[in-house]
Design a protein around this motif. Structure first.
Motif, PDB file in Angstrom:
ATOM      1  N   ASN A  47       0.604   8.422   0.956  1.00  0.00           N
ATOM      2  CA  ASN A  47      -0.119   8.265   2.145  1.00  0.00           C
ATOM      3  C   ASN A  47      -0.706   6.801   1.783  1.00  0.00           C
ATOM      4  O   ASN A  47      -0.718   6.054   2.993  1.00  0.00           O
ATOM      5  CB  ASN A  47      -1.277   9.106   2.513  1.00  0.00           C
ATOM      6  CG  ASN A  47      -0.458  10.492   2.777  1.00  0.00           C
ATOM      7  OD1 ASN A  47       0.291  10.699   3.523  1.00  0.00           O
ATOM      8  ND2 ASN A  47      -1.454  11.614   2.658  1.00  0.00           N
ATOM      9  N   LEU A  48      -0.978   6.079   0.588  1.00  0.00           N
ATOM     10  CA  LEU A  48      -1.407   4.866   0.534  1.00  0.00           C
ATOM     11  C   LEU A  48      -0.259   4.045   0.860  1.00  0.00           C
ATOM     12  O   LEU A  48      -0.369   2.814   1.373  1.00  0.00           O
ATOM     13  CB  LEU A  48      -2.078   4.691  -0.707  1.00  0.00           C
ATOM     14  CG  LEU A  48      -2.501   3.441  -1.079  1.00  0.00           C
ATOM     15  CD1 LEU A  48      -3.639   2.956  -0.265  1.00  0.00           C
ATOM     16  CD2 LEU A  48      -3.172   3.454  -2.470  1.00  0.00           C
ATOM     17  N   THR A  49       0.852   4.324   0.025  1.00  0.00           N
ATOM     18  CA  THR A  49       1.992   3.450   0.363  1.00  0.00           C
ATOM     19  C   THR A  49       2.044   3.482   1.741  1.00  0.00           C
ATOM     20  O   THR A  49       2.507   2.228   2.202  1.00  0.00           O
ATOM     21  CB  THR A  49       3.254   3.959  -0.596  1.00  0.00           C
ATOM     22  OG1 THR A  49       3.019   4.145  -1.804  1.00  0.00           O
ATOM     23  CG2 THR A  49       4.275   3.168  -0.084  1.00  0.00           C
ATOM     24  N   ARG A  50       2.533   4.380   2.478  1.00  0.00           N
ATOM     25  CA  ARG A  50       2.586   4.160   4.009  1.00  0.00           C
ATOM     26  C   ARG A  50       1.712   3.481   4.588  1.00  0.00           C
ATOM     27  O   ARG A  50       2.057   2.736   5.415  1.00  0.00           O
ATOM     28  CB  ARG A  50       2.586   5.583   4.550  1.00  0.00           C
ATOM     29  CG  ARG A  50       3.657   6.653   4.270  1.00  0.00           C
ATOM     30  CD  ARG A  50       3.662   7.991   5.030  1.00  0.00           C
ATOM     31  NE  ARG A  50       4.692   8.753   4.847  1.00  0.00           N
ATOM     32  CZ  ARG A  50       4.692   9.989   5.019  1.00  0.00           C
ATOM     33  NH1 ARG A  50       3.589  10.595   5.150  1.00  0.00           N
ATOM     34  NH2 ARG A  50       5.842  10.553   4.866  1.00  0.00           N
ATOM     35  N   ALA A  51       0.487   3.406   4.443  1.00  0.00           N
ATOM     36  CA  ALA A  51      -0.804   2.871   4.880  1.00  0.00           C
ATOM     37  C   ALA A  51      -0.644   1.270   4.806  1.00  0.00           C
ATOM     38  O   ALA A  51      -0.906   0.380   5.248  1.00  0.00           O
ATOM     39  CB  ALA A  51      -2.062   3.366   4.701  1.00  0.00           C
ATOM     40  N   CYS A  52      -0.050   0.946   3.396  1.00  0.00           N
ATOM     41  CA  CYS A  52      -0.258  -0.395   2.807  1.00  0.00           C
ATOM     42  C   CYS A  52       1.226  -1.177   3.364  1.00  0.00           C
ATOM     43  O   CYS A  52       1.541  -2.314   3.290  1.00  0.00           O
ATOM     44  CB  CYS A  52      -0.073  -0.613   1.430  1.00  0.00           C
ATOM     45  SG  CYS A  52      -1.944  -0.095   0.917  1.00  0.00           S
ATOM     46  N   LEU A  53       2.243  -0.288   3.733  1.00  0.00           N
ATOM     47  CA  LEU A  53       3.579  -1.067   4.212  1.00  0.00           C
ATOM     48  C   LEU A  53       3.416  -2.135   5.282  1.00  0.00           C
ATOM     49  O   LEU A  53       4.085  -3.226   4.869  1.00  0.00           O
ATOM     50  CB  LEU A  53       4.444   0.122   4.850  1.00  0.00           C
ATOM     51  CG  LEU A  53       5.243   0.709   3.710  1.00  0.00           C
ATOM     52  CD1 LEU A  53       5.905   2.245   4.318  1.00  0.00           C
ATOM     53  CD2 LEU A  53       6.099   0.347   2.646  1.00  0.00           C
ATOM     54  N   PRO A  54       2.875  -2.120   6.118  1.00  0.00           N
ATOM     55  CA  PRO A  54       2.424  -3.429   6.973  1.00  0.00           C
ATOM     56  C   PRO A  54       2.207  -4.382   6.200  1.00  0.00           C
ATOM     57  O   PRO A  54       2.705  -5.515   6.705  1.00  0.00           O
ATOM     58  CB  PRO A  54       1.518  -3.100   7.897  1.00  0.00           C
ATOM     59  CG  PRO A  54       1.735  -1.248   8.139  1.00  0.00           C
ATOM     60  CD  PRO A  54       1.893  -0.967   6.694  1.00  0.00           C
ATOM     61  N   PHE A  55       1.293  -4.443   5.333  1.00  0.00           N
ATOM     62  CA  PHE A  55       0.670  -5.565   4.599  1.00  0.00           C
ATOM     63  C   PHE A  55       2.050  -6.030   3.690  1.00  0.00           C
ATOM     64  O   PHE A  55       1.865  -7.170   3.535  1.00  0.00           O
ATOM     65  CB  PHE A  55      -0.516  -5.068   3.720  1.00  0.00           C
ATOM     66  CG  PHE A  55      -1.696  -4.544   4.385  1.00  0.00           C
ATOM     67  CD1 PHE A  55      -2.103  -5.144   5.722  1.00  0.00           C
ATOM     68  CD2 PHE A  55      -2.286  -3.349   3.951  1.00  0.00           C
ATOM     69  CE1 PHE A  55      -3.127  -4.342   6.142  1.00  0.00           C
ATOM     70  CE2 PHE A  55      -3.483  -2.970   4.545  1.00  0.00           C
ATOM     71  CZ  PHE A  55      -3.914  -3.480   5.852  1.00  0.00           C
ATOM     72  N   LEU A  56       2.638  -5.030   2.956  1.00  0.00           N
ATOM     73  CA  LEU A  56       3.625  -5.292   1.982  1.00  0.00           C
ATOM     74  C   LEU A  56       4.765  -6.039   2.660  1.00  0.00           C
ATOM     75  O   LEU A  56       5.411  -6.957   1.987  1.00  0.00           O
ATOM     76  CB  LEU A  56       3.789  -4.103   1.136  1.00  0.00           C
ATOM     77  CG  LEU A  56       3.046  -3.545   0.261  1.00  0.00           C
ATOM     78  CD1 LEU A  56       3.305  -2.257  -0.192  1.00  0.00           C
ATOM     79  CD2 LEU A  56       2.592  -4.358  -0.904  1.00  0.00           C
ATOM     80  N   ARG A  57       5.215  -5.560   3.995  1.00  0.00           N
ATOM     81  CA  ARG A  57       6.118  -6.181   4.586  1.00  0.00           C
ATOM     82  C   ARG A  57       5.914  -7.536   5.006  1.00  0.00           C
ATOM     83  O   ARG A  57       6.813  -8.401   5.175  1.00  0.00           O
ATOM     84  CB  ARG A  57       6.510  -5.424   5.798  1.00  0.00           C
ATOM     85  CG  ARG A  57       7.329  -4.163   5.455  1.00  0.00           C
ATOM     86  CD  ARG A  57       7.808  -3.401   6.896  1.00  0.00           C
ATOM     87  NE  ARG A  57       8.278  -2.351   6.755  1.00  0.00           N
ATOM     88  CZ  ARG A  57       8.084  -0.983   7.136  1.00  0.00           C
ATOM     89  NH1 ARG A  57       6.600  -0.892   7.858  1.00  0.00           N
ATOM     90  NH2 ARG A  57       8.342  -0.130   6.831  1.00  0.00           N
ATOM     91  N   GLN A  58       4.817  -8.101   5.507  1.00  0.00           N
ATOM     92  CA  GLN A  58       4.088  -9.282   5.929  1.00  0.00           C
ATOM     93  C   GLN A  58       4.255 -10.156   4.528  1.00  0.00           C
ATOM     94  O   GLN A  58       4.445 -11.285   4.772  1.00  0.00           O
ATOM     95  CB  GLN A  58       2.703  -9.180   6.248  1.00  0.00           C
ATOM     96  CG  GLN A  58       2.252 -10.312   7.013  1.00  0.00           C
ATOM     97  CD  GLN A  58       0.575 -10.011   7.454  1.00  0.00           C
ATOM     98  OE1 GLN A  58       0.467  -8.873   7.819  1.00  0.00           O
ATOM     99  NE2 GLN A  58      -0.184 -10.993   7.191  1.00  0.00           N
ATOM    100  N   ALA A  59       4.100  -9.632   3.321  1.00  0.00           N
ATOM    101  CA  ALA A  59       4.109 -10.549   2.263  1.00  0.00           C
ATOM    102  C   ALA A  59       5.579 -10.819   1.793  1.00  0.00           C
ATOM    103  O   ALA A  59       5.599 -11.713   0.930  1.00  0.00           O
ATOM    104  CB  ALA A  59       3.321  -9.952   1.098  1.00  0.00           C
ATOM    105  N   ARG A  60       6.599 -10.476   2.264  1.00  0.00           N
ATOM    106  CA  ARG A  60       7.987 -10.612   1.917  1.00  0.00           C
ATOM    107  C   ARG A  60       8.322 -12.264   2.173  1.00  0.00           C
ATOM    108  O   ARG A  60       7.780 -12.855   2.974  1.00  0.00           O
ATOM    109  CB  ARG A  60       8.939  -9.950   2.714  1.00  0.00           C
ATOM    110  CG  ARG A  60       8.822  -8.476   2.046  1.00  0.00           C
ATOM    111  CD  ARG A  60      10.293  -7.748   2.919  1.00  0.00           C
ATOM    112  NE  ARG A  60       9.981  -7.267   4.131  1.00  0.00           N
ATOM    113  CZ  ARG A  60      10.910  -6.896   4.904  1.00  0.00           C
ATOM    114  NH1 ARG A  60      11.999  -6.767   4.450  1.00  0.00           N
ATOM    115  NH2 ARG A  60      10.521  -6.745   6.179  1.00  0.00           N
TER     116      ARG A  60
END
Length: 131
Positions: free
Chosen positions: A118-131
């Motif tokens: 659930n934390l990974t799912r919630a953080c995916l938008p942040f992680l995608r933005q950092a690519r």
């Protein structure tokens, strides 16, 4: 290049060591642990605190509201920028299976599987933005 890194289970073991090593290497780290800043200040030395790159997030990976609060922290503090998520929190449930209750096994799955999921799912938008 310095990264912004969120590490769960940062109070001991691999999580604590990772926090120390990454701060030493110049990265900015959010050490997520039960007890947040108060507990974190007791665990980490003045040298790491003095860098200004060590932050603390009170996180209970088995609580949805705590996961949401951690994401709010990333949004507020880092403007939604997150380069790396280290899902390190967890624990071992030792002993023979027949001696463990359903509640014990379910709790372990919440902490060791569903919380990180659930934390990974919630953080995916942040992680995608950092690519």
């Amino acid at each position: 290049m310095a990264k912004k890194i969120l590490i769960t289970g940062a109070s001991r073991g691999f999580g604590r060591l990772a926090v120390q090593q990454l701060i030493t290497r110049g990265h900015e780290v959010a050490a997520a642990l039960r007890g947040g800043e108060k507990r974190g200040r007791d665990l980490f030395g003045a040298e790491l605190l003095a860098t200004g790159r060590l932050h603390f997030v009170d996180l209970h990976v088995d609580r949805a509201e705590s996961l949401a609060a951690a994401c709010d922290w990333v949004e507020r503090t880092w403007g939604g920028h997150l380069d790396v998520l280290v899902n390190n929190a967890g624990y071992g449930l030792m002993g023979p299976l027949e001696g463990q209750t359903d509640a014990q096994v379910r709790r372990q799955m919440e902490v060791n599987f569903f919380g990180p999921l659930n934390l990974t799912r919630a953080c995916l938008p942040f992680l995608r933005q950092a690519r």
